[in-house]
Enzyme design. Sequence first.
Site, PDB file in Angstrom:
ATOM      1  N   CYS A   8       8.268  32.876   4.417  1.00  0.00           N
ATOM      2  CA  CYS A   8       7.495  33.061   3.187  1.00  0.00           C
ATOM      3  C   CYS A   8       6.072  33.532   3.490  1.00  0.00           C
ATOM      4  CB  CYS A   8       7.486  31.786   2.347  1.00  0.00           C
ATOM      5  SG  CYS A   8       9.081  31.412   1.595  1.00  0.00           S
ATOM      6  N   ALA A   9       5.982  34.369   4.509  1.00  0.00           N
ATOM      7  CA  ALA A   9       4.713  35.005   4.873  1.00  0.00           C
ATOM      8  C   ALA A   9       5.041  36.398   5.386  1.00  0.00           C
ATOM      9  CB  ALA A   9       3.982  34.181   5.932  1.00  0.00           C
TER      10      ALA A   9
END
Length: 455
Positions: free
Chosen positions: A376-377
Amino acid sequence: MSVSAVAAEQSVCAPLPVLGRDVTVPLVTGGEVTYAALDYAASAPALQRVWDDVAAYAPYYGSVHRGAGYLSQLSTDLFENARRTVAEFLGCRDGDQVVFTRSTTDSLNLLAAALPEDCRVFVFETEHHASLLPWRDAQVTCLDAPRSHREAVEALERALADRDPHGPALVCVTGASNVTGELWPVRELAAAAHAHGARIVLDAAQLAPHHPVSVADLDVDWVAFSGHKLYAPFGSGVLAGRSDWLRAAEPYLAGGGASRKVTRREDGGVDVEWHDSAARHEAGSPNVIGAYSIASACKALTEAGFDTLVAREQYLIDRVRQGLAEVPQVRVLSLFGDDAPRVGVLSFVVDGWNSSHFAAALSAEYGIGVRDGLFCAHPLVRTLLGGDPQQQGECGAPEAAPGEKALNAIRVSFGAGTPDEHVERFVRAVRELVTDGAKWNYRTEDGRCVPDTSV
């Protein structure tokens, strides 16, 4: 001092008891092994102390702020005491508010909804999506990934100085990267923000479980974190800091608890007077058990002593880094260099391996739980891997078969509840997989690499 000597010295500091420490899992090669939970950066196991505190309270659970009965009064006191405990844990200033939310993501979306009109937001591309994406109604400036603390501060100063007009501005920055574990220069970034008339919110999701966080000492305006990363279950989080923007904003949710007074108008509508306390953004029946679990975790970590916890975690970090450095095919991802201080979070890639395949083998053949993917980056991971940070990608493993190259990584993370044996098993497993290969065949199923049990 040798690693063995350090290990002997650190052995006096035992890991904190956590749930699941004795859980066994099956191995695809036969037999069972105690599960090595090395995915703390996603969700840390609950502290036994937290679970025991919640279990002791559970029979006395009652409505909060709603009832005159004994259990309601007890639950209300417990809920508000939890707020005070969290404020103390975070070193909040007089006048700061502590709002209980569902998570870091929820906290930052709440703050995004409270931004004044025409507020400019500044974030680095290195942020987790929880702090990169909530600012959809604001004008956002996304800064390139810096390669040093100094470069980060200078980039922020230039961006803030160049903004036009010089209206309200907010800087959002992580305290510790959820990808590399590296610590960010929060105090220096806060000073730069304030020097240019901006405010700053700290995403402490990865920092608070590992290091003390003080709103006052860091001079940040707000801090956000999640209970499930702080060894506390039950889906709760915190937004703490300055009250003025929160008091001026419309309630995050409209409903009971947020309203002080509601009256009917002659035209059939209603007039509402909203609370100006934290309750303004806590409409509905609050997650009292979640708030209590966060407070219990705050107490447990404070009583254990962060100096002791940090020292033991540093030993584990050094052991993992040394073990990975002994395998030439492994490349550890970093923004600020090998000597940058970090928490117990490291991401890496292995030459000749798809990351999903490697993570699957760690789980199926060694009982080790890590994470693989983009964490999630997405922009940060793609930058670190030499890809295009604007390239689209899905969370989790891409559609790549075992052995095929994919633009994703493996993350190992640990903390206060991690036994030495889990780290030693991980280091040994990495070495064996790279040297000898997997003992089992794997296939891609629904985007995940899994053991092939069809043969």
